[in-house]
Scaffold this motif. Structure first.
Motif, PDB file in Angstrom:
ATOM      1  N   UNK A 150       1.549 -45.549 -57.121  1.00 47.60           N
ATOM      2  CA  UNK A 150       1.312 -46.794 -57.850  1.00 47.60           C
ATOM      3  C   UNK A 150       1.741 -46.716 -59.308  1.00 47.60           C
ATOM      4  N   UNK A 151       2.302 -47.810 -59.790  1.00 49.02           N
ATOM      5  CA  UNK A 151       2.689 -47.905 -61.196  1.00 49.02           C
ATOM      6  C   UNK A 151       1.454 -48.136 -62.058  1.00 49.02           C
ATOM      7  N   UNK A 152       1.637 -48.007 -63.367  1.00 46.07           N
ATOM      8  CA  UNK A 152       0.519 -48.175 -64.294  1.00 46.07           C
ATOM      9  C   UNK A 152      -0.098 -49.571 -64.180  1.00 46.07           C
ATOM     10  N   UNK A 153       0.711 -50.569 -63.838  1.00 43.92           N
ATOM     11  CA  UNK A 153       0.224 -51.948 -63.782  1.00 43.92           C
ATOM     12  C   UNK A 153      -0.852 -52.151 -62.713  1.00 43.92           C
ATOM     13  N   UNK A 154      -0.809 -51.349 -61.647  1.00 45.51           N
ATOM     14  CA  UNK A 154      -1.795 -51.512 -60.568  1.00 45.51           C
ATOM     15  C   UNK A 154      -2.814 -50.370 -60.536  1.00 45.51           C
ATOM     16  N   UNK A 155      -2.670 -49.422 -61.428  1.00 42.54           N
ATOM     17  CA  UNK A 155      -3.576 -48.268 -61.442  1.00 42.54           C
ATOM     18  C   UNK A 155      -5.040 -48.663 -61.638  1.00 42.54           C
ATOM     19  N   UNK A 156      -5.366 -49.669 -62.474  1.00 40.94           N
ATOM     20  CA  UNK A 156      -6.788 -50.040 -62.592  1.00 40.94           C
ATOM     21  C   UNK A 156      -7.403 -50.474 -61.263  1.00 40.94           C
ATOM     22  N   UNK A 157      -6.636 -51.138 -60.417  1.00 40.04           N
ATOM     23  CA  UNK A 157      -7.144 -51.550 -59.118  1.00 40.04           C
ATOM     24  C   UNK A 157      -7.345 -50.319 -58.222  1.00 40.04           C
ATOM     25  N   UNK A 158      -6.390 -49.382 -58.293  1.00 33.84           N
ATOM     26  CA  UNK A 158      -6.520 -48.140 -57.521  1.00 33.84           C
ATOM     27  C   UNK A 158      -7.791 -47.405 -57.925  1.00 33.84           C
ATOM     28  N   UNK A 159      -8.052 -47.325 -59.225  1.00 33.72           N
ATOM     29  CA  UNK A 159      -9.235 -46.618 -59.710  1.00 33.72           C
ATOM     30  C   UNK A 159     -10.516 -47.287 -59.207  1.00 33.72           C
ATOM     31  N   UNK A 160     -10.545 -48.610 -59.235  1.00 38.84           N
ATOM     32  CA  UNK A 160     -11.727 -49.320 -58.772  1.00 38.84           C
ATOM     33  C   UNK A 160     -11.943 -49.140 -57.267  1.00 38.84           C
ATOM     34  N   UNK A 161     -10.867 -49.198 -56.504  1.00 40.70           N
ATOM     35  CA  UNK A 161     -10.985 -49.018 -55.059  1.00 40.70           C
ATOM     36  C   UNK A 161     -11.399 -47.582 -54.716  1.00 40.70           C
ATOM     37  N   UNK A 162     -10.927 -46.630 -55.488  1.00 41.04           N
ATOM     38  CA  UNK A 162     -11.306 -45.231 -55.268  1.00 41.04           C
ATOM     39  C   UNK A 162     -12.799 -45.046 -55.500  1.00 41.04           C
ATOM     40  N   UNK A 163     -13.304 -45.662 -56.572  1.00 40.88           N
ATOM     41  CA  UNK A 163     -14.745 -45.569 -56.852  1.00 40.88           C
ATOM     42  C   UNK A 163     -15.555 -46.274 -55.765  1.00 40.88           C
ATOM     43  N   UNK A 164     -15.071 -47.412 -55.315  1.00 41.48           N
ATOM     44  CA  UNK A 164     -15.785 -48.153 -54.279  1.00 41.48           C
ATOM     45  C   UNK A 164     -15.912 -47.321 -53.007  1.00 41.48           C
ATOM     46  N   UNK A 165     -14.808 -46.702 -52.604  1.00 44.18           N
ATOM     47  CA  UNK A 165     -14.843 -45.875 -51.387  1.00 44.18           C
ATOM     48  C   UNK A 165     -15.785 -44.687 -51.559  1.00 44.18           C
ATOM     49  N   UNK A 166     -15.840 -44.141 -52.774  1.00 49.09           N
ATOM     50  CA  UNK A 166     -16.725 -43.003 -53.021  1.00 49.09           C
ATOM     51  C   UNK A 166     -18.199 -43.406 -52.997  1.00 49.09           C
ATOM     52  N   UNK A 167     -18.476 -44.641 -53.373  1.00 55.39           N
ATOM     53  CA  UNK A 167     -19.861 -45.104 -53.472  1.00 55.39           C
ATOM     54  C   UNK A 167     -20.368 -45.764 -52.198  1.00 55.39           C
ATOM     55  N   UNK A 168     -19.471 -46.238 -51.350  1.00 55.67           N
ATOM     56  CA  UNK A 168     -19.863 -46.981 -50.158  1.00 55.67           C
ATOM     57  C   UNK A 168     -19.288 -46.298 -48.923  1.00 55.67           C
ATOM     58  N   UNK A 169     -20.138 -45.577 -48.218  1.00 52.30           N
ATOM     59  CA  UNK A 169     -19.680 -44.802 -47.069  1.00 52.30           C
ATOM     60  C   UNK A 169     -19.098 -45.688 -45.975  1.00 52.30           C
ATOM     61  N   UNK A 170     -19.653 -46.878 -45.805  1.00 53.55           N
ATOM     62  CA  UNK A 170     -19.165 -47.781 -44.762  1.00 53.55           C
ATOM     63  C   UNK A 170     -17.750 -48.242 -45.061  1.00 53.55           C
ATOM     64  N   UNK A 171     -17.472 -48.514 -46.314  1.00 52.10           N
ATOM     65  CA  UNK A 171     -16.125 -48.930 -46.714  1.00 52.10           C
ATOM     66  C   UNK A 171     -15.149 -47.771 -46.514  1.00 52.10           C
ATOM     67  N   UNK A 172     -15.553 -46.582 -46.919  1.00 50.91           N
ATOM     68  CA  UNK A 172     -14.691 -45.411 -46.743  1.00 50.91           C
ATOM     69  C   UNK A 172     -14.398 -45.164 -45.270  1.00 50.91           C
ATOM     70  N   UNK A 173     -15.405 -45.319 -44.421  1.00 50.91           N
ATOM     71  CA  UNK A 173     -15.213 -45.113 -42.980  1.00 50.91           C
ATOM     72  C   UNK A 173     -14.223 -46.127 -42.414  1.00 50.91           C
ATOM     73  N   UNK A 174     -14.373 -47.380 -42.858  1.00 51.24           N
ATOM     74  CA  UNK A 174     -13.432 -48.416 -42.418  1.00 51.24           C
ATOM     75  C   UNK A 174     -12.004 -48.067 -42.827  1.00 51.24           C
ATOM     76  N   UNK A 175     -11.808 -47.703 -44.085  1.00 52.76           N
ATOM     77  CA  UNK A 175     -10.461 -47.389 -44.571  1.00 52.76           C
ATOM     78  C   UNK A 175      -9.880 -46.182 -43.856  1.00 52.76           C
ATOM     79  N   UNK A 176     -10.694 -45.161 -43.630  1.00 51.14           N
ATOM     80  CA  UNK A 176     -10.203 -43.962 -42.939  1.00 51.14           C
ATOM     81  C   UNK A 176      -9.805 -44.254 -41.498  1.00 51.14           C
ATOM     82  N   UNK A 177     -10.315 -45.325 -40.958  1.00 51.36           N
ATOM     83  CA  UNK A 177      -9.905 -45.715 -39.618  1.00 51.36           C
ATOM     84  C   UNK A 177      -8.450 -46.138 -39.547  1.00 51.36           C
TER      85      UNK A 177
END
Length: 235
Positions: A150-177
């Motif tokens: 990802x380019x710098x322009x979308x990195x803030x969204x990547x960071x937020x999604x990374x934190x969300x997956x780390x904090x919400x096990x159900x979301x992480x499980x869905x994504x890992x599927x």
């Protein structure tokens, strides 16, 4: 349960429910959610008002069934497009193909698309299971962005999604599927951004906002998907 194993009474009930939903979809196409009226449906089916409530106990219950059906059909269209693509291949082309599948479904039946992605129905609260249905439609987009740069322009969204997956096990499980066992923040960010751009463009198109603007909705959508692919370094 298979239709052939149902009792005559149960088959009649399912047939009547299907007829009610068919009429409701026609009303939806003619005038949006405000046009869906149980009294008019009952008259057309040949039931009294109280009798209709044996099949759907409220207008919201009927809308819920229509929403579930719409998500299931859209999810099937996206899954079929994903299944038709090579397992290994150009991720940019995959993104474009999935976007085309969503747009094609929406343009063919705009009233159903707007039911699930348009303006919320006043006073209606969708049941929690529709969230899973929406994520099932989004999921096939995630592999397009797995391991992307990802380019710098979308990195803030990547960071937020990374934190969300780390904090919400159900979301992480869905994504890992959809993307395996590695880090899923980039894939989720790409999927969410694709969804936002996709439904911004498609929603405007199917609601008639592009009329008289001199461009084709498909051309605009592909330009947006290519721009997003550039932001994630997709080939």
């Amino acid at each position: 349960m298979a239709a052939g194993s149902l009792s005559p009474r149960a088959r009649y009930r399912e047939q009547t429910r299907a007829e009610i939903k068919e009429i409701a979809l026609r009303q939806l196409a003619e005038g949006g959610t405000a046009a869906v009226a149980l009294t008019r449906i009952a008259k057309e089916v040949g039931l009294s008002g109280p009798a209709l409530y044996r099949y759907f106990d409220s207008r919201d219950a009927l809308l819920t069934d229509l929403i579930r059906d719409a998500y299931a059909d859209l999810g099937a269209a996206v899954a079929a497009a994903a299944d038709a693509l090579p397992v290994e291949g150009a991720r940019r082309a995959r993104l474009r193909s999935l976007a085309v599948a969503v747009r094609s479904w929406a343009v063919a039946q705009p009233h159903r698309y707007l039911l699930i992605e348009g303006t919320p129905v006043p006073g209606y609260t969708a049941p929690s299971d529709t969230l899973a249905s929406a994520r099932a439609v989004l999921g096939p987009f995630l592999p397009c962005f797995e391991g992307a740069g990802p380019a710098a322009s979308v990195r803030p969204v990547v960071d937020q999604m990374t934190r969300w997956a780390a904090e919400d096990a159900a979301v992480a499980e869905w994504a890992h599927g959809f993307v395996g066992t590695g880090e899923v923040g980039t894939a989720m960010a790409g999927g969410v951004l694709a969804w936002a751009q996709l439904h911004g463009a498609v929603g405007l198109e199917v609601s008639g906002q592009f009329r008289g603007m001199g461009h084709d909705g498909g051309t605009l959508l592909m330009a947006q998907m290519d721009s997003l692919a550039d932001a994630f370094g997709l080939e």
